[in-house]
Design an enzyme around this catalytic site. Structure first.
Site, short mmCIF file in Angstrom:
data_model
loop_
_atom_site.label_atom_id
_atom_site.label_comp_id
_atom_site.label_asym_id
_atom_site.label_seq_id
_atom_site.Cartn_x
_atom_site.Cartn_y
_atom_site.Cartn_z
N TYR A 28 -5.52 -7.65 -5.45
CA TYR A 28 -3.86 -7.28 -4.98
C TYR A 28 -4.53 -7.56 -3.82
O TYR A 28 -5.11 -8.42 -3.17
CB TYR A 28 -4.33 -6.01 -5.11
CG TYR A 28 -3.61 -5.14 -4.43
CD1 TYR A 28 -2.59 -5.09 -4.77
CD2 TYR A 28 -3.22 -3.44 -3.74
CE1 TYR A 28 -1.27 -4.39 -4.43
CE2 TYR A 28 -2.77 -3.02 -3.14
CZ TYR A 28 -1.36 -3.61 -3.53
OH TYR A 28 -0.55 -2.41 -2.87
N LYS A 65 1.09 -5.46 -8.90
CA LYS A 65 1.19 -4.29 -8.83
C LYS A 65 1.16 -3.69 -9.95
O LYS A 65 0.58 -2.02 -10.38
CB LYS A 65 2.72 -3.64 -8.78
CG LYS A 65 3.13 -4.33 -7.28
CD LYS A 65 2.51 -3.15 -5.92
CE LYS A 65 2.83 -3.54 -4.21
NZ LYS A 65 2.16 -2.63 -3.34
O1 LIG Z 1 0.85 -5.03 -1.36
C1 LIG Z 1 0.34 -4.54 -0.51
O2 LIG Z 1 -0.03 -4.24 -0.35
C2 LIG Z 1 1.08 -4.05 -0.18
C3 LIG Z 1 2.64 -4.03 -0.16
O3 LIG Z 1 3.86 -3.62 -0.70
C4 LIG Z 1 3.59 -4.52 1.12
O4 LIG Z 1 2.44 -4.96 2.16
O5 LIG Z 1 3.84 -4.99 0.51
MG LIG Z 2 5.06 -4.58 -1.34
#
Ligand SMILES: O=C([O-])CC(=O)C(=O)O
Ligand SMILES: [Mg+2]
Length: 612
Positions: free
Chosen positions: A115, A205
């Site tokens: 992530y 996600k």
């Molecule tokens: O994805 C992530 O780390 C948090 C988020 O939604 C973004 O920064 O758009």
């Molecule tokens: Mg985001």
């Protein structure tokens, strides 16, 4: 009869749900190639015989634990984070249980690879690193068959088939997917338009819904809406795999998104649509348009807003003040900045009883053109709520006299904020002078440099910590190592206020309550649940939020609060007692765990795994 009764009971208990056999007619090579059922070396002797796995794998039988040791060693041998990311993606393709077991067991180490921040690299290099597609690619030129494309994903989705008489009461078995994660790739993290590569933000996600909240991976669909791209680097790359066309906007774009939303509503009724990383002009607008139509949620507006509010509630617990006492400067008035302001503003109204106008007046928001003023003709959406009267700033000092716009330092000097939030993707904008000026006026300055990925953060937490003599209460959007308190020498752990700490639980609660929407009240309930497990409640020098590595425990609390609130608001569609234990057990029964379940052979099953 008796046996059946026991089986029904068993399924309804969270402690024994994983003992229920899964039925399949797949055998041999076909079974090994189904990542949902594949156990690799962990197929038992008996299963190897029944399912004709013998001969397809080496002789020795290994436990999931042993498999994890091997997979982890392979992970460690990858020379860079992006190659580690690619390794995890292929593991996910081969053996779903092993992938999630490994990730869940070593979440702290795996998260920054799977992530943020590595996912940013995976997105931007998508076409170069491509091996095989995961997720659903809806491209504008093939919009005429969008419904069939979605239906085809539904047909291909894995469905557990259980022994007769057993049913998973948690899930709507007639609906192919519970959650649809969708991006149009225009505003990926802080790195902007990434075309078709945005699929990797959707799949990441989605993986966090599973690892972070136990949502069944086979009931989430990850989607990219490919409407072209305005990213020149992608155009220049001969290997680019998306629709090579300037980004479609206006009516044609709206029509495409509408077609998508209506297809979801029809094909997967009641499923939660999770919007991710849409562009500034579309994110808030689409959310507002579709909130009344189906359960939907924008992670960058509501998820980021929610986690920032939880961190704020935790910080004011330390400073022993109220939300209404804060003077908040928001640097970067885009999707995330306005989402955070709205979430905190609404909580000031809900919790502290301010009027909307009073709550709005606690914010000073700054975008590229400086402090937002009412006279600014370019104000959009929520920016109108926070724009200041020109009168207020007439006599303010300006650092650069000839420049009419008020910049960050000017605003900090005049406002003396208690809290400074960064959502600007303007790296290092919170410089030493800004931070030191802020710290002159408040005992414990609340500083949230939220921009992602790491390289775009407004201030390195270690610097903010040093420039405030360790007084700052800090939360960031990306992970950072602890900072040393320059006075006491103790480590200060930086709260990672990434939306991943809350969206999995919000989503789990919404689907567990089978709610017809995700309401403001449900989100606030989730925020309060998260704030209530903040380590800073016990120790003012502890981080403002629990560690993201513990998200699975947090998610259960968040989801339970969401379910309870949905029941109170009358939007839930379940029939259980409204008591905490019953709600927790209801959620746990429906959660998917990364463990191997026993397999049972089912000869008459036509496609190997359909429950239909
Ligand atoms: O994805 C992530 O780390 C948090 C988020 O939604 C973004 O920064 O758009
Ligand atoms: Mg985001």
């Amino acid at each position: 009869m008796h046996r059946r009764f026991i089986q029904q009971k068993r399924f309804q208990s969270s402690s024994t749900k994983n003992l229920i056999p899964i039925r399949t007619s797949l055998k041999g090579a076909a079974l090994l190639q189904q990542p949902v059922l594949n156990k690799g070396s962990a197929f038992s002797r008996e299963e190897r015989e029944v399912f004709q796995v013998d001969g397809h794998i080496p002789y020795d039988v290994h436990s999931l634990e042993k498999q994890m040791v091997r997979a982890y060693a392979q992970f460690k041998r990858q020379p860079s984070n992006i190659l580690k990311h690619a390794f995890l993606a292929s593991l996910r393709d081969q053996n779903q249980v092993l992938f999630y077991a490994l990730v869940s067991n070593r979440l702290k180490e795996m998260l920054p690879v799977l992530y943020t921040p590595t996912v940013g690299e995976a997105v931007s290099q998508y076409s170069d690193l491509f091996r095989r597609p995961i997720g659903c690619f809806l491209s504008l030129p093939t919009a005429h068959s969008m419904k069939e494309q979605l239906q085809s994903h539904a047909n291909a989705a894995f469905r557990y088939k259980y022994p007769p008489g057993m049913k998973n009461h948690f899930l709507d078995q007639d609906r192919p997917f519970d959650i649809v994660v969708v991006t149009d790739s225009e505003g990926i993290l802080g790195i902007g338009d990434q075309g078709v590569g945005g699929i990797s933000i959707s799949t990441s996600k989605a993986a966090l819904y599973v690892a972070g909240a136990g949502v069944d991976p086979n009931r989430i669909l990850s989607v990219v809406l490919d409407v072209g791209t305005d990213n020149h680097a992608l155009f220049a790359n001969p290997l680019y795999m998306g629709y090579k066309h300037v980004r479609t906007r206006g009516v044609a774009y709206d029509h495409f998104v509408h077609q998508f939303m209506m297809n979801i509503k029809e094909l997967f009724p009641g499923a939660l649509v999770h919007f991710e990383d849409f562009g500034l002009n579309n994110a808030a607008r689409l959310l507002e348009t579709y909130k009344p139509v189906l359960p939907c949620f924008n992670d960058d507006i509501e998820g980021t807003g929610a986690v920032a509010l939880a961190a704020t509630m935790s910080a004011i617990g330390v400073t022993k003040s109220n939300l209404a006492d804060q003077r908040i400067v928001v640097f970067g008035a885009g999707t995330a900045g306005m989402g955070i302001a709205n979430q905190i503003r609404d909580a000031m109204v809900e919790i502290d009883g301010l009027t909307l106008e009073e709550a709005n007046s606690k914010f000073w928001c700054i975008d590229k053109d400086g402090l937002l003023l009412k006279s600014n003709p370019k104000l959009q959406g929520s920016q109108h709520d926070y724009a200041r009267d020109d009168e207020e700033v007439r006599d303010w000092n300006r650092e650069i006299q000839e420049q009419p716009n008020l910049r960050l330092l000017d605003v900090v000097k005049a406002v003396k904020p208690t809290m400074l939030v960064g959502c600007s993707t303007n790296a290092r904008a919170f410089n030493e002078e800004v931070i030191r000026t802020m710290a002159e006026h408040v005992e414990r300055p609340i500083i949230f440099p939220m921009s992602n990925p790491t390289s775009l953060v407004e201030v390195d937490p270690a610097d903010a910590n040093e420039w405030t003599d360790g007084r700052a209460l800090i939360a960031t959007g990306s992970p950072f190592p602890p900072a040393k308190n320059p006075i006491t020498g103790k480590d200060y752990f930086i709260a990672e206020a990434n939306n991943a700490l809350i969206y999995p639980g919000l989503g789990l609660g919404t689907i567990a309550s089978r709610s017809s929407k995700m309401s403001k009240g449900m989100i606030l309930a989730g925020v309060r649940a998260l704030a209530s497990v903040s380590p800073a409640l016990e120790d003012p020098d502890a981080p403002l939020l629990p560690d993201l590595a513990g998200v699975r425990k947090v998610s259960l609390q968040v989801a339970a609060a969401v379910v309870k609130q949905a029941m109170e608001e009358g939007v839930a569609n379940i029939n259980i007692k409204k008591d905490d234990d019953a709600i927790i057990e209801h959620i746990k029964v429906g959660m998917w765990d990364p463990v191997y379940r026993p397999l049972e052979y089912e000869p008459e099953d036509s496609n190997g795994y359909s429950s239909k």
